[in-house]
Write a protein that holds these residues in place. Structure first.
Motif, mmCIF file in Angstrom:
data_model
loop_
_atom_site.group_PDB
_atom_site.id
_atom_site.type_symbol
_atom_site.label_atom_id
_atom_site.label_comp_id
_atom_site.label_asym_id
_atom_site.label_seq_id
_atom_site.Cartn_x
_atom_site.Cartn_y
_atom_site.Cartn_z
ATOM 1 N N ALA A 4 0.849 -1.205 0.000
ATOM 2 C CA ALA A 4 0.000 0.000 0.000
ATOM 3 C C ALA A 4 0.882 1.252 0.000
ATOM 4 C CB ALA A 4 -0.921 0.001 1.208
ATOM 5 N N HIS A 50 -14.359 1.309 -4.068
ATOM 6 C CA HIS A 50 -13.113 0.534 -4.111
ATOM 7 C C HIS A 50 -12.965 -0.106 -5.484
ATOM 8 C CE1 HIS A 50 -13.059 1.309 0.046
ATOM 9 N NE2 HIS A 50 -13.008 0.101 0.559
ATOM 10 N N HIS A 98 -6.589 -7.723 -4.819
ATOM 11 C CA HIS A 98 -6.037 -6.400 -4.523
ATOM 12 C C HIS A 98 -7.219 -5.453 -4.352
ATOM 13 C CE1 HIS A 98 -2.176 -7.909 -6.230
ATOM 14 N NE2 HIS A 98 -2.995 -8.579 -7.018
ATOM 15 N N LEU A 99 -7.254 -4.743 -3.229
ATOM 16 C CA LEU A 99 -8.332 -3.782 -2.971
ATOM 17 C C LEU A 99 -7.724 -2.390 -2.827
ATOM 18 C CD1 LEU A 99 -10.387 -5.693 -0.204
ATOM 19 C CD2 LEU A 99 -10.645 -5.842 -2.671
ATOM 20 N N THR A 114 -15.076 -1.566 2.747
ATOM 21 C CA THR A 114 -13.878 -2.381 3.006
ATOM 22 C C THR A 114 -14.271 -3.630 3.785
ATOM 23 O OG1 THR A 114 -12.423 -0.428 3.083
ATOM 24 C CG2 THR A 114 -11.608 -2.429 4.137
ATOM 25 N N LEU A 118 -14.010 -7.507 2.388
ATOM 26 C CA LEU A 118 -13.141 -8.473 3.066
ATOM 27 C C LEU A 118 -13.940 -9.661 3.580
ATOM 28 C CD1 LEU A 118 -10.683 -6.094 4.973
ATOM 29 C CD2 LEU A 118 -10.143 -7.558 3.016
ATOM 30 N N LEU A 130 -5.015 -12.187 0.050
ATOM 31 C CA LEU A 130 -5.078 -10.726 -0.002
ATOM 32 C C LEU A 130 -3.659 -10.201 -0.165
ATOM 33 C CD1 LEU A 130 -6.698 -8.090 0.327
ATOM 34 C CD2 LEU A 130 -6.345 -8.282 2.783
ATOM 35 N N THR A 132 -2.809 -6.919 -1.885
ATOM 36 C CA THR A 132 -2.724 -5.462 -1.728
ATOM 37 C C THR A 132 -3.973 -4.959 -1.012
ATOM 38 O OG1 THR A 132 -1.604 -5.346 -3.870
ATOM 39 C CG2 THR A 132 -2.345 -3.261 -2.919
ATOM 40 N N LEU A 133 -3.776 -4.241 0.075
ATOM 41 C CA LEU A 133 -4.888 -3.603 0.779
ATOM 42 C C LEU A 133 -4.513 -2.133 0.937
ATOM 43 C CD1 LEU A 133 -7.650 -4.145 2.200
ATOM 44 C CD2 LEU A 133 -6.381 -4.281 4.340
ATOM 45 N N CYS A 134 -5.082 -1.312 0.048
ATOM 46 C CA CYS A 134 -4.765 0.115 0.097
ATOM 47 C C CYS A 134 -6.095 0.862 0.071
ATOM 48 C CB CYS A 134 -3.896 0.488 -1.099
ATOM 49 S SG CYS A 134 -3.313 2.194 -1.020
ATOM 50 N N VAL A 135 -6.846 0.703 1.165
ATOM 51 C CA VAL A 135 -8.212 1.203 1.223
ATOM 52 C C VAL A 135 -8.448 2.066 2.462
ATOM 53 C CG1 VAL A 135 -9.267 -0.689 -0.082
ATOM 54 C CG2 VAL A 135 -8.902 -0.957 2.364
#
Length: 284
Positions: A4, A50, A98-99, A114, A118, A130, A132-135
């Motif tokens: 992220a 998202h 990836h989110l 989010t 998930l 999971l 990438t989590l850039c939320v």
């Protein structure tokens, strides 16, 4: 978290129309490295929304969608089945998700989305990793006590699996028609057929937009405050985009044969130069 941070630190790349399949809100597109027409999937203008990328590392099948939380429970299985349609199950490799998108908004819409995404991915029978989590708070920046998303748009390269920050000057084809469907509350739909390498638009149906004349008379501030999920964080072109979509809906209160001749889908295919070209009817 590291991914992220790296993603947030990138500069935004402008992605041209060649080989690009642009995905609007509540649309889903899936393809694989075998695709001779599409090399990039992308989406932009996510504020509380998202952008979700699901990829199978074995066959490279990649799905990108722009989720706004209208029906996450129905959307995640749709994303899953779109990828499964590609895979031959004995294949090695794994599913990676990836989110990206959203921020710490006042109404906590991002946070809710989010959480929904998930928990829905978690509920699926398959193992999903999971990556990438850039939320939401991980994609948030603060300026004069107002919150904004850092990343609004991303692209994924189908061949290399690279995901990067992106903006898209060209969002066609049929940008207004597709936006009208989303604004009138249409559900998540798949827009691309990877087997024929064709983009299929419609035929759609929608109800007349309530009080369209009233909204078109309002000033920018009113439109922002009432038709945005996050009035302070919208990109500069947001109001203009809403106005043109409302104008389109005023002109077409419900889709007719004018928009979809013979009540058939509008079909587009990439030409030699990598740009979308309309093709007449199926089988031609």
């Amino acid at each position: 978290m590291e991914r992220a941070r790296l993603l947030r630190g990138q500069s935004v790349q402008q992605v041209g129309p060649q080989g690009l399949l642009y995905v609007q809100q509540r649309e889903l597109a899936v393809t694989s490295p075998k695709d001779g027409s599409i090399s990039i999937l992308g989406s932009d203008d996510a504020t509380t929304c998202h952008i979700v990328v699901l990829r199978h590392t074995g066959n490279g099948a990649t799905c990108l969608t722009h989720c706004d939380g209208t029906d996450t429970r129905a959307e995640v299985p749709l994303i899953m089945s779109s990828i499964k349609a590609f895979s031959d199950h004995a294949q090695c490799g794994r599913l990676e998700v990836h989110l990206v998108g959203g921020f710490s908004d006042d109404r906590q819409l991002s946070q809710k989305l989010t959480h929904q995404l998930l928990s829905e991915f978690d509920r699926q029978a398959e193992d999903i990793h999971l990556v990438t989590l850039c939320v939401t708070e991980l994609n948030d920046r603060e300026e004069n006590e107002n919150h904004f998303p850092v990343i609004h748009g991303i692209a994924v390269n189908i061949k290399t699996a690279e995901i990067y920050r992106a903006s898209f000057p060209d969002r066609g084809p049929e940008e207004e028609l597709r936006a009208a469907r989303a604004l009138t509350g249409g559900p998540m739909i798949s827009i691309y057929d990877a087997k024929t390498e064709q983009l299929r638009i419609g035929p759609y149906s929608w109800m007349p937009f309530p009080h369209v004349d009233f909204w078109l008379q309002q000033d920018d501030k009113q439109i922002l405050e009432n038709l945005s999920t996050s009035p302070l964080a919208e990109p500069p072109h947001f109001v203009e985009h809403i106005r043109s979509t409302l104008m389109f809906l005023k002109k077409h209160p419900s889709p007719t044969s004018a928009l979809f001749p013979g009540n058939k889908a509008l079909l587009y295919k990439k030409n030699e130069g990598g740009l979308w070209e309309k093709i007449s009817s199926p089988g031609s």
